[in-house]
Design an enzyme around this catalytic site. Structure first.
Site, PDB file in Angstrom:
ATOM      1  N   THR A  18      41.590  52.029  41.729  1.00 38.67           N
ATOM      2  CA  THR A  18      41.140  50.690  42.085  1.00 38.67           C
ATOM      3  C   THR A  18      42.367  49.778  42.138  1.00 38.67           C
ATOM      4  O   THR A  18      43.331  49.995  41.407  1.00 38.67           O
ATOM      5  CB  THR A  18      40.125  50.138  41.071  1.00 38.67           C
ATOM      6  OG1 THR A  18      40.680  50.295  39.765  1.00 38.67           O
ATOM      7  CG2 THR A  18      38.822  50.896  41.127  1.00 38.67           C
ATOM      8  N   SER A 112      35.757  38.442  42.344  1.00 35.51           N
ATOM      9  CA  SER A 112      34.998  38.393  43.592  1.00 35.51           C
ATOM     10  C   SER A 112      33.617  37.757  43.427  1.00 35.51           C
ATOM     11  O   SER A 112      33.508  36.629  42.997  1.00 35.51           O
ATOM     12  CB  SER A 112      34.902  39.810  44.169  1.00 35.51           C
ATOM     13  OG  SER A 112      34.348  39.763  45.445  1.00 35.51           O
ATOM     14  N   HIS A 113      32.566  38.517  43.712  1.00 36.74           N
ATOM     15  CA  HIS A 113      31.207  37.989  43.706  1.00 36.74           C
ATOM     16  C   HIS A 113      30.541  38.126  42.340  1.00 36.74           C
ATOM     17  O   HIS A 113      29.383  37.769  42.195  1.00 36.74           O
ATOM     18  CB  HIS A 113      30.395  38.748  44.748  1.00 36.74           C
ATOM     19  CG  HIS A 113      30.567  40.228  44.584  1.00 36.74           C
ATOM     20  ND1 HIS A 113      31.716  40.878  45.003  1.00 36.74           N
ATOM     21  CD2 HIS A 113      29.804  41.161  43.991  1.00 36.74           C
ATOM     22  CE1 HIS A 113      31.633  42.157  44.692  1.00 36.74           C
ATOM     23  NE2 HIS A 113      30.482  42.364  44.078  1.00 36.74           N
ATOM     24  N   LYS A 125      44.185  41.244  40.536  1.00 37.03           N
ATOM     25  CA  LYS A 125      44.434  42.211  41.587  1.00 37.03           C
ATOM     26  C   LYS A 125      45.841  42.010  42.138  1.00 37.03           C
ATOM     27  O   LYS A 125      46.317  40.887  42.243  1.00 37.03           O
ATOM     28  CB  LYS A 125      43.403  41.970  42.695  1.00 37.03           C
ATOM     29  CG  LYS A 125      43.382  43.042  43.748  1.00 37.03           C
ATOM     30  CD  LYS A 125      42.122  42.903  44.601  1.00 37.03           C
ATOM     31  CE  LYS A 125      42.481  42.254  45.906  1.00 37.03           C
ATOM     32  NZ  LYS A 125      41.466  42.416  46.935  1.00 37.03           N
ATOM     33  N   ASP A 276      31.429  34.200  49.217  1.00 41.03           N
ATOM     34  CA  ASP A 276      31.325  34.583  47.807  1.00 41.03           C
ATOM     35  C   ASP A 276      32.372  33.911  46.919  1.00 41.03           C
ATOM     36  O   ASP A 276      33.096  33.016  47.362  1.00 41.03           O
ATOM     37  CB  ASP A 276      31.399  36.111  47.667  1.00 41.03           C
ATOM     38  CG  ASP A 276      32.812  36.633  47.881  1.00 41.03           C
ATOM     39  OD1 ASP A 276      33.556  36.013  48.652  1.00 41.03           O
ATOM     40  OD2 ASP A 276      33.176  37.659  47.268  1.00 41.03           O
ATOM     41  N   ASP A 278      35.341  34.516  45.760  1.00 34.95           N
ATOM     42  CA  ASP A 278      36.743  34.404  46.162  1.00 34.95           C
ATOM     43  C   ASP A 278      36.920  34.246  47.667  1.00 34.95           C
ATOM     44  O   ASP A 278      38.043  34.287  48.172  1.00 34.95           O
ATOM     45  CB  ASP A 278      37.545  35.602  45.648  1.00 34.95           C
ATOM     46  CG  ASP A 278      37.075  36.914  46.239  1.00 34.95           C
ATOM     47  OD1 ASP A 278      35.878  37.016  46.566  1.00 34.95           O
ATOM     48  OD2 ASP A 278      37.891  37.837  46.387  1.00 34.95           O
ATOM     49  N   ASP A 280      35.946  36.096  50.367  1.00 34.88           N
ATOM     50  CA  ASP A 280      36.190  37.152  51.348  1.00 34.88           C
ATOM     51  C   ASP A 280      34.909  37.715  51.960  1.00 34.88           C
ATOM     52  O   ASP A 280      34.960  38.391  52.985  1.00 34.88           O
ATOM     53  CB  ASP A 280      37.085  38.269  50.773  1.00 34.88           C
ATOM     54  CG  ASP A 280      36.522  38.912  49.528  1.00 34.88           C
ATOM     55  OD1 ASP A 280      35.452  38.477  49.062  1.00 34.88           O
ATOM     56  OD2 ASP A 280      37.157  39.859  49.021  1.00 34.88           O
ATOM     57  N   ARG A 281      33.756  37.449  51.340  1.00 34.44           N
ATOM     58  CA  ARG A 281      32.505  37.961  51.905  1.00 34.44           C
ATOM     59  C   ARG A 281      31.810  36.888  52.727  1.00 34.44           C
ATOM     60  O   ARG A 281      32.078  35.701  52.572  1.00 34.44           O
ATOM     61  CB  ARG A 281      31.558  38.408  50.794  1.00 34.44           C
ATOM     62  CG  ARG A 281      32.057  39.606  50.049  1.00 34.44           C
ATOM     63  CD  ARG A 281      31.035  40.093  49.058  1.00 34.44           C
ATOM     64  NE  ARG A 281      31.462  41.375  48.491  1.00 34.44           N
ATOM     65  CZ  ARG A 281      30.667  42.204  47.838  1.00 34.44           C
ATOM     66  NH1 ARG A 281      29.402  41.895  47.668  1.00 34.44           N
ATOM     67  NH2 ARG A 281      31.141  43.343  47.357  1.00 34.44           N
ATOM     68  N   THR A 343      34.606  53.455  51.408  1.00 38.31           N
ATOM     69  CA  THR A 343      34.310  52.107  50.940  1.00 38.31           C
ATOM     70  C   THR A 343      35.558  51.453  50.344  1.00 38.31           C
ATOM     71  O   THR A 343      36.317  52.108  49.639  1.00 38.31           O
ATOM     72  CB  THR A 343      33.208  52.182  49.873  1.00 38.31           C
ATOM     73  OG1 THR A 343      32.024  52.670  50.501  1.00 38.31           O
ATOM     74  CG2 THR A 343      32.920  50.838  49.253  1.00 38.31           C
ATOM     75  N   GLU A 363      29.294  47.090  55.050  1.00 36.84           N
ATOM     76  CA  GLU A 363      27.901  46.663  54.891  1.00 36.84           C
ATOM     77  C   GLU A 363      27.740  45.629  53.789  1.00 36.84           C
ATOM     78  O   GLU A 363      26.768  44.905  53.745  1.00 36.84           O
ATOM     79  CB  GLU A 363      26.997  47.867  54.623  1.00 36.84           C
ATOM     80  CG  GLU A 363      27.460  48.831  53.525  1.00 36.84           C
ATOM     81  CD  GLU A 363      27.492  48.268  52.134  1.00 36.84           C
ATOM     82  OE1 GLU A 363      26.563  47.529  51.799  1.00 36.84           O
ATOM     83  OE2 GLU A 363      28.455  48.564  51.392  1.00 36.84           O
ATOM     84  N   SER A 364      28.700  45.587  52.860  1.00 41.58           N
ATOM     85  CA  SER A 364      28.608  44.697  51.711  1.00 41.58           C
ATOM     86  C   SER A 364      29.095  43.294  52.050  1.00 41.58           C
ATOM     87  O   SER A 364      29.687  42.626  51.216  1.00 41.58           O
ATOM     88  CB  SER A 364      29.428  45.280  50.574  1.00 41.58           C
ATOM     89  OG  SER A 364      30.758  45.528  51.013  1.00 41.58           O
ATOM     90  N   LYS A 375      39.235  41.109  53.758  1.00 42.99           N
ATOM     91  CA  LYS A 375      38.095  40.599  54.496  1.00 42.99           C
ATOM     92  C   LYS A 375      38.088  39.084  54.353  1.00 42.99           C
ATOM     93  O   LYS A 375      38.705  38.541  53.444  1.00 42.99           O
ATOM     94  CB  LYS A 375      36.803  41.229  54.015  1.00 42.99           C
ATOM     95  CG  LYS A 375      36.550  41.114  52.543  1.00 42.99           C
ATOM     96  CD  LYS A 375      35.467  42.098  52.134  1.00 42.99           C
ATOM     97  CE  LYS A 375      35.311  42.140  50.649  1.00 42.99           C
ATOM     98  NZ  LYS A 375      35.179  43.483  50.111  1.00 42.99           N
TER      99      LYS A 375
END
Ligand code: G1P
Ligand code: ZN
Length: 540
Positions: A18, A112-113, A125, A276, A278, A280-281, A343, A363-364, A375
């Site tokens: 990760t 993130s989310h 990260k 979201d 941060d 990116d979504r 993924t 898809e997420s 993203k």
């Protein structure tokens, strides 16, 4: 200022493979915990003498963690850190800033989310010079370092004032505080026809953007309201809060229900979107319409040429394996290369760097392009707005015409969260063990055409990644995918992805259309029996 060396015990918490570390905030606040991971990044990421970018999504502990990173960067000989004002940067803006400042890499503070706050999650990260998440060889080196670490280095110094743009020094290191939005907004203006979008909005087109009390608030307010002229209030929940107002900053119909309600109401705006924690979504909505992320990727691929930044056409497209194959049909019709990757965003990086693809998505709710190496939520919203401004059709009509042309990929994801790891592994292992017996078997009226455990061979660097999820292909273009999440923070999360292709019946209820696939998965995997769960915790 004196460098202080602090002795520590090595720790082994980071999951190998990760690109960062995501844990409970309380874990990160434990003595030396954040410090150990940052020390491992600075050493294994080879950061001494280099320029780094630093910022985060503003969640609880973001401010203090940023000060810790700065002190440690200075103590480890980093030459300069470019930090977002208030220690803020959305993930895509951090990626852009790394690229435009030609930095060696960046440290992004975000989970993130995931929910934030003292009882929520925190994360760190490391991104590299292309602006993307560190590749596996770097993350493996960081992981190894965390297990061998005996000490970390920091400075005995007071907090820096990050509340205003400007430069300062911390020991021998330069610190430049920059407006977190400016460079990103400039990039967006270079890609999209802001005049056309402004004219669309001026003509009465109504939109609403839910920032979910997270980092995109300031970005969306500047871009949508100030630069594109959308009325004040277009951006809802626009003030970033350390705990995201107690909500889950995940842009899906469950967590952004206020927006979804508005979009389903009688006064629904023409377009709705959310991002979201941060930034990116993204989630894309029309009046009474949820555009699945998989469909959104396909629609963006088919229409991207309408935006100036993509007017020359696309080099190729990519989707993560569990993402529906809607974009494959677009690529086929347009004669574009189409890649299927495991993924996680990092797999797109090589393809983007090599110029093999221009657009990619998951898809997420992740969609992006070669403009950065993450993203990008607001980017997707702006590309949609550019397309709507160019086509001057309601979003529902654009989606329907797309299905008429390419067929519809009904899609859903079922998540079983915090499942006992043993039970989740049993589901996967038993299914994996029997894969070779599946082809030809008829389950719930569906014939299995093929089944495998997805392995990816990177066409750019030649690396291989095995065991990326089980794919069960049914006749007629339908499919089920099962994999275990790599980002959950409690037990195991089992994800089941369901896809049914139909070229003619475009108006079925998705739940009904997918029911046979759900039944087939239950027969083949025995999720209820093995996990004791009657139904998924989250359906998206
Ligand atoms: C999830 C998503 C994946 C995304 C990742 C990071 O990972 O499924 O698409 O790239 O978060 O945002 P997972 O928990 O499934 O491993
Ligand atoms: Zn995110």
């Amino acid at each position: 200022m004196d460098v202080r060396t602090v002795p520590v015990e090595p720790f082994t918490d980071q999951k190998p493979g990760t690109s960062g570390l995501r844990k409970r905030t309380a874990s990160f606040m434990r003595q030396h915990y954040l410090e150990c991971f940052v020390q491992a990044i600075l050493e294994a990421g080879d950061c001494a003498g280099k320029v780094l970018v630093l910022g985060g999504d503003g969640r609880y502990f973001n401010d203090r963690a940023a000060q810790t990173v700065l002190r440690m960067a200075a103590a480890n000989g980093v030459a300069k850190v470019v930090v977002g004002q208030g220690a803020l940067l959305s993930t895509p803006a951090a990626s852009n800033l790394i690229r435009v400042t030609r930095a060696h890499g960046g440290i992004v503070l975000s989970a993130s989310h995931n929910p934030g706050g003292p009882d929520g999650d925190f994360g760190v990260k490391f991104n590299v010079a292309n602006g993307g998440p560190a590749p596996e060889k770097v993350t493996a080196a960081i992981h190894d370092r965390t297990r061998a670490l005996r000490e970390y280095r920091t400075l005995d110094s007071a907090d820096l004032d990050l509340s205003r743009p400007g430069t300062a020094r911390l020991g021998a290191m330069e610190v430049e505080v920059v407006d977190p939005v400016a460079a990103y907004a400039t990039l967006m203006e270079s890609l999209f026809d802001f005049d056309a979008i402004r004219a669309l909005i001026k003509g009465g087109f109504r939109l609403r953007f839910d920032a979910m009390h997270a980092i995109t608030g300031p970005y969306a307010t500047e871009i949508l309201e100030r630069r594109l002229g959308a009325p004040a209030g277009t951006v809802m929940n626009g003030t970033p809060l350390p705990d995201f107002g107690g909500h889950h900053p995940d842009p899906n119909p469950v967590h952004a229900h206020e927006l979804v309600q508005a979009m389903n109401g009688p006064e629904a705006p023409d377009f709705g979107a959310a991002s979201d924690g941060d930034g990116d979504r993204n989630m894309i909505l029309g009046p009474g319409l949820f555009v699945t992320p998989s469909d959104s990727l396909a629609l963006l691929a088919a229409n991207a040429h309408l935006a100036p930044g993509y007017a020359k056409g696309l080099a190729g497209v990519a989707r993560s394996m569990p993402t529906s194959r809607a974009v494959d049909r677009v690529a086929e019709a347009m004669g574009l290369p189409c890649f299927e990757t495991p993924t996680g965003w990092k797999f797109f990086g090589n393809l983007l760097d090599a110029g093999r693809i221009t657009l990619c998505g998951e898809e997420s709710s992740g969609t992006g392009s070669d403009h950065v190496r993450e993203k990008d939520g607001l980017w997707a919203v702006l590309l949609w707005l550019n397309i709507l401004a160019a086509r001057r059709q309601p979003i529902g009509e654009i989606v329907r015409e797309h299905w008429q042309k390419f067929g519809r990929n009904y899609y859903a994801r079922h998540d079983y969260e915090a499942v006992a790891s043993d039970a989740a592994n049993k589901v996967m292992d038993e299914l994996r063990g029997g894969l070779s017996n599946l082809p030809g078997r008829v389950v719930s009226g569906l014939t299995v055409e093929a089944a495998d455990d997805f392995a990816y061979h990177d066409p750019v660097d030649g690396s291989s990644s095995a065991h990326q999820g089980i794919r069960i292909m049914f006749e007629g273009g339908s499919r089920a995918v099962l994999r275990l999440s790599g980002t959950g923070t409690e037990g195991a999360t089992l994800r089941v992805y369901l896809e049914r292709y139909d070229a003619e019946a475009l108006d079925q209820d998705p739940t009904e259309a997918l029911a046979p696939i759900v039944a087939a998965v239950e027969t083949l995997a025995g999720i209820k029996e093995k996990t004791g769960r009657e139904k998924p915790d989250v359906v998206t």
